[in-house]
Structures are given as structure tokens and as C-alpha cells.
Design a protein around this motif. Sequence first.
Motif, PDB file in Angstrom:
ATOM      1  N   ASP A 178       0.827  -1.206   0.000  1.00 18.97           N
ATOM      2  CA  ASP A 178       0.000   0.000   0.000  1.00 18.97           C
ATOM      3  C   ASP A 178       0.863   1.259   0.000  1.00 18.97           C
ATOM      4  OD1 ASP A 178      -2.387  -1.454   0.029  1.00 18.97           O
ATOM      5  OD2 ASP A 178      -2.453  -1.499   2.217  1.00 18.97           O
ATOM      6  N   ALA A 179       1.950   1.235   0.791  1.00 21.50           N
ATOM      7  CA  ALA A 179       2.799   2.426   0.902  1.00 21.50           C
ATOM      8  C   ALA A 179       4.273   2.039   0.892  1.00 21.50           C
ATOM      9  CB  ALA A 179       2.475   3.195   2.181  1.00 21.50           C
ATOM     10  N   ILE A 180       5.051   2.824   0.162  1.00 16.48           N
ATOM     11  CA  ILE A 180       6.505   2.693   0.133  1.00 16.48           C
ATOM     12  C   ILE A 180       7.073   3.905   0.854  1.00 16.48           C
ATOM     13  CG2 ILE A 180       8.552   2.819  -1.352  1.00 16.48           C
ATOM     14  CD1 ILE A 180       6.949   1.257  -3.467  1.00 16.48           C
ATOM     15  N   VAL A 181       7.973   3.679   1.788  1.00 16.21           N
ATOM     16  CA  VAL A 181       8.600   4.778   2.510  1.00 16.21           C
ATOM     17  C   VAL A 181       9.845   5.216   1.745  1.00 16.21           C
ATOM     18  CG1 VAL A 181       9.708   5.497   4.668  1.00 16.21           C
ATOM     19  CG2 VAL A 181       7.663   4.041   4.726  1.00 16.21           C
ATOM     20  N   ASN A 182       9.975   6.511   1.593  1.00 18.19           N
ATOM     21  CA  ASN A 182      11.108   7.108   0.905  1.00 18.19           C
ATOM     22  C   ASN A 182      12.055   7.730   1.920  1.00 18.19           C
ATOM     23  OD1 ASN A 182      12.860   8.346  -0.882  1.00 18.19           O
ATOM     24  ND2 ASN A 182      11.465  10.024  -1.367  1.00 18.19           N
ATOM     25  N   ALA A 183      13.305   7.355   1.868  1.00 12.71           N
ATOM     26  CA  ALA A 183      14.352   8.011   2.669  1.00 12.71           C
ATOM     27  C   ALA A 183      14.713   9.293   1.936  1.00 12.71           C
ATOM     28  CB  ALA A 183      15.559   7.096   2.820  1.00 12.71           C
ATOM     29  N   ALA A 184      13.915  10.313   2.170  1.00  9.91           N
ATOM     30  CA  ALA A 184      14.004  11.571   1.430  1.00  9.91           C
ATOM     31  C   ALA A 184      15.026  12.516   2.046  1.00  9.91           C
ATOM     32  CB  ALA A 184      12.634  12.251   1.429  1.00  9.91           C
ATOM     33  N   ASN A 185      15.357  13.556   1.307  1.00  4.67           N
ATOM     34  CA  ASN A 185      16.082  14.665   1.914  1.00  4.67           C
ATOM     35  C   ASN A 185      15.040  15.728   2.257  1.00  4.67           C
ATOM     36  OD1 ASN A 185      15.825  16.591  -0.324  1.00  4.67           O
ATOM     37  ND2 ASN A 185      17.276  15.272  -1.393  1.00  4.67           N
ATOM     38  N   SER A 186      15.409  16.696   3.058  1.00  2.00           N
ATOM     39  CA  SER A 186      14.417  17.642   3.575  1.00  2.00           C
ATOM     40  C   SER A 186      13.754  18.487   2.483  1.00  2.00           C
ATOM     41  CB  SER A 186      15.048  18.547   4.636  1.00  2.00           C
ATOM     42  OG  SER A 186      16.045  19.352   4.057  1.00  2.00           O
ATOM     43  N   SER A 187      14.394  18.619   1.326  1.00  3.07           N
ATOM     44  CA  SER A 187      13.806  19.423   0.249  1.00  3.07           C
ATOM     45  C   SER A 187      12.582  18.750  -0.365  1.00  3.07           C
ATOM     46  CB  SER A 187      14.832  19.684  -0.857  1.00  3.07           C
ATOM     47  OG  SER A 187      15.001  18.541  -1.668  1.00  3.07           O
ATOM     48  N   LEU A 188      12.470  17.439  -0.226  1.00  4.10           N
ATOM     49  CA  LEU A 188      11.406  16.630  -0.837  1.00  4.10           C
ATOM     50  C   LEU A 188      11.448  16.644  -2.363  1.00  4.10           C
ATOM     51  CD1 LEU A 188       8.313  17.517   1.411  1.00  4.10           C
ATOM     52  CD2 LEU A 188       9.710  15.444   1.488  1.00  4.10           C
ATOM     53  N   ALA A 202      -3.434   2.274   5.242  1.00  2.31           N
ATOM     54  CA  ALA A 202      -2.551   1.280   4.617  1.00  2.31           C
ATOM     55  C   ALA A 202      -2.437   0.043   5.498  1.00  2.31           C
ATOM     56  CB  ALA A 202      -1.173   1.881   4.384  1.00  2.31           C
ATOM     57  N   THR A 203      -2.391  -1.124   4.871  1.00  2.00           N
ATOM     58  CA  THR A 203      -2.191  -2.370   5.620  1.00  2.00           C
ATOM     59  C   THR A 203      -0.794  -2.940   5.431  1.00  2.00           C
ATOM     60  OG1 THR A 203      -3.114  -3.730   3.843  1.00  2.00           O
ATOM     61  CG2 THR A 203      -4.648  -2.966   5.553  1.00  2.00           C
ATOM     62  N   SER A 204      -0.104  -2.506   4.381  1.00  2.00           N
ATOM     63  CA  SER A 204       1.259  -2.990   4.133  1.00  2.00           C
ATOM     64  C   SER A 204       2.163  -1.818   3.775  1.00  2.00           C
ATOM     65  CB  SER A 204       1.269  -4.037   3.013  1.00  2.00           C
ATOM     66  OG  SER A 204       0.703  -3.515   1.827  1.00  2.00           O
ATOM     67  N   VAL A 205       3.369  -1.826   4.372  1.00  2.00           N
ATOM     68  CA  VAL A 205       4.314  -0.728   4.186  1.00  2.00           C
ATOM     69  C   VAL A 205       5.704  -1.313   3.959  1.00  2.00           C
ATOM     70  CG1 VAL A 205       5.330   1.356   5.201  1.00  2.00           C
ATOM     71  CG2 VAL A 205       2.966   0.733   5.750  1.00  2.00           C
ATOM     72  N   ALA A 206       6.418  -0.797   2.965  1.00  3.00           N
ATOM     73  CA  ALA A 206       7.804  -1.202   2.700  1.00  3.00           C
ATOM     74  C   ALA A 206       8.732  -0.064   3.094  1.00  3.00           C
ATOM     75  CB  ALA A 206       7.988  -1.537   1.222  1.00  3.00           C
ATOM     76  N   PHE A 207       9.706  -0.377   3.948  1.00  2.00           N
ATOM     77  CA  PHE A 207      10.687   0.596   4.422  1.00  2.00           C
ATOM     78  C   PHE A 207      12.060   0.298   3.841  1.00  2.00           C
ATOM     79  CE2 PHE A 207       7.605   0.703   7.852  1.00  2.00           C
ATOM     80  CZ  PHE A 207       7.605   2.023   8.281  1.00  2.00           C
ATOM     81  N   PRO A 208      12.810   1.334   3.466  1.00  2.00           N
ATOM     82  CA  PRO A 208      14.231   1.133   3.190  1.00  2.00           C
ATOM     83  C   PRO A 208      14.973   1.173   4.526  1.00  2.00           C
ATOM     84  CG  PRO A 208      13.727   3.437   2.939  1.00  2.00           C
ATOM     85  CD  PRO A 208      12.418   2.741   3.300  1.00  2.00           C
ATOM     86  N   LEU A 209      16.247   0.928   4.505  1.00  2.00           N
ATOM     87  CA  LEU A 209      17.068   1.075   5.705  1.00  2.00           C
ATOM     88  C   LEU A 209      17.474   2.553   5.767  1.00  2.00           C
ATOM     89  CD1 LEU A 209      18.154  -0.460   8.091  1.00  2.00           C
ATOM     90  CD2 LEU A 209      20.193  -1.012   6.742  1.00  2.00           C
ATOM     91  N   ILE A 210      16.677   3.331   6.476  1.00  2.00           N
ATOM     92  CA  ILE A 210      16.795   4.790   6.512  1.00  2.00           C
ATOM     93  C   ILE A 210      18.135   5.226   7.115  1.00  2.00           C
ATOM     94  CG2 ILE A 210      15.769   6.903   7.453  1.00  2.00           C
ATOM     95  CD1 ILE A 210      13.054   5.296   7.430  1.00  2.00           C
ATOM     96  N   SER A 211      18.754   6.180   6.485  1.00  2.00           N
ATOM     97  CA  SER A 211      20.014   6.832   6.879  1.00  2.00           C
ATOM     98  C   SER A 211      21.264   5.980   6.670  1.00  2.00           C
ATOM     99  CB  SER A 211      19.965   7.338   8.337  1.00  2.00           C
ATOM    100  OG  SER A 211      19.097   8.438   8.447  1.00  2.00           O
TER     101      SER A 211
END
Length: 171
Positions: A16-26, A112-121
Motif C-alpha cells: 500500500d505504501a513505500i517509505v522514501n528516505a528523502a532529503n528535507s527538500s522533498l 494502509a495495511t502494508s508498508v515497505a521501508f528502506p534502511l533509513i540513513s
Amino acid sequence: MEIVLVRGDITAERVDAIVNAANSSLLGGGGVDGAIHRRGGPAILAECRALRADRYGRGLPTGQAVATTAGELPARWVIHTVGPVWSADEDRSALLRDCYTNSLGVADDLGATSVAFPLISAGVYGWPVDDAVRQALTALRAARPATVEQARLVLFGADTYATAERISTPG
């Protein structure tokens, strides 16, 4: 909530959702951020620009999270979060855990019921992989989301995946 370790490319995860390891500017960048913007297409950048113009004129603060469309990704939403830069002189681990917790909160708000995370930082922000995995698992295991049933920690590369498996296995 089930926590699953996955070796692969986060932009290919059907969730349902993918997490983005973004920078502050987006506004896109390298690593995971760049890959998500490239594969997701211009709709993600357009929504990020609107967020900057409306709510985050100075950028998204470290540890916070906000959602946009997923564009052409195989997900409904992208949840952008800004991880802390590693420092040997200052303990920023609470901010790193906040990225996971706040992203789950946004996922809950979206239903969302499912979320994918990267290894942030753990990429260009220099966080040591073994501790990044520990912080991610600590935050995910402590979370009690209302709607999220599965959190995937998507690890790029065999070495990173092996480290995560070793750390996640009790004993």
C-alpha cells in the motif's frame, strides 16, 4: 504487526505504501530517494513541490513523515521521511526511530495495511548498517499501528540483508 526482511529493490514492492528516505527538500536526490522519484514519475515530484509551497517551505524536518501519490510505483502512496545524518559525537538514534514510527502513523492515517521501508540513513547519511538495522527493528517492534498489518524492511544487497538477518534472529 508482522515484520518481514526482504532483499531487493524497494521500488518493486507491491504494498500500500513505500517509505522514501528523502532529503528535507522533498525534491528528489540520490539513492532510494532518486530511485523512487525516477520509477514513480513526475506525479510524485509535483505533489512534493505542492507540499513545499504549502506546508513545508523550509523543508520536511528530520524524523517527520508526509505522504504523496506513488505515481507509477506498484503502491498507492509514498511516505517521505527525512533520516538523520550519522554523528559519532551526538546520539541521533531517537530521530532515526522517529522516521519509522511517524511513517507508520501516516500509513495508519491513510488506512494502509502494508508498508515497505528502506534502511533509513544507512546510505549517503552514513549510519552504520548494523545499528541502522537495530534502530529500525526496535522502532517497528515497539509500534502498535491500527491498520498496518505488515512492515517490510527492504534491504538492498546481499551484505546488508545478511547483516539484518543476523541482527533480527534471537540468540
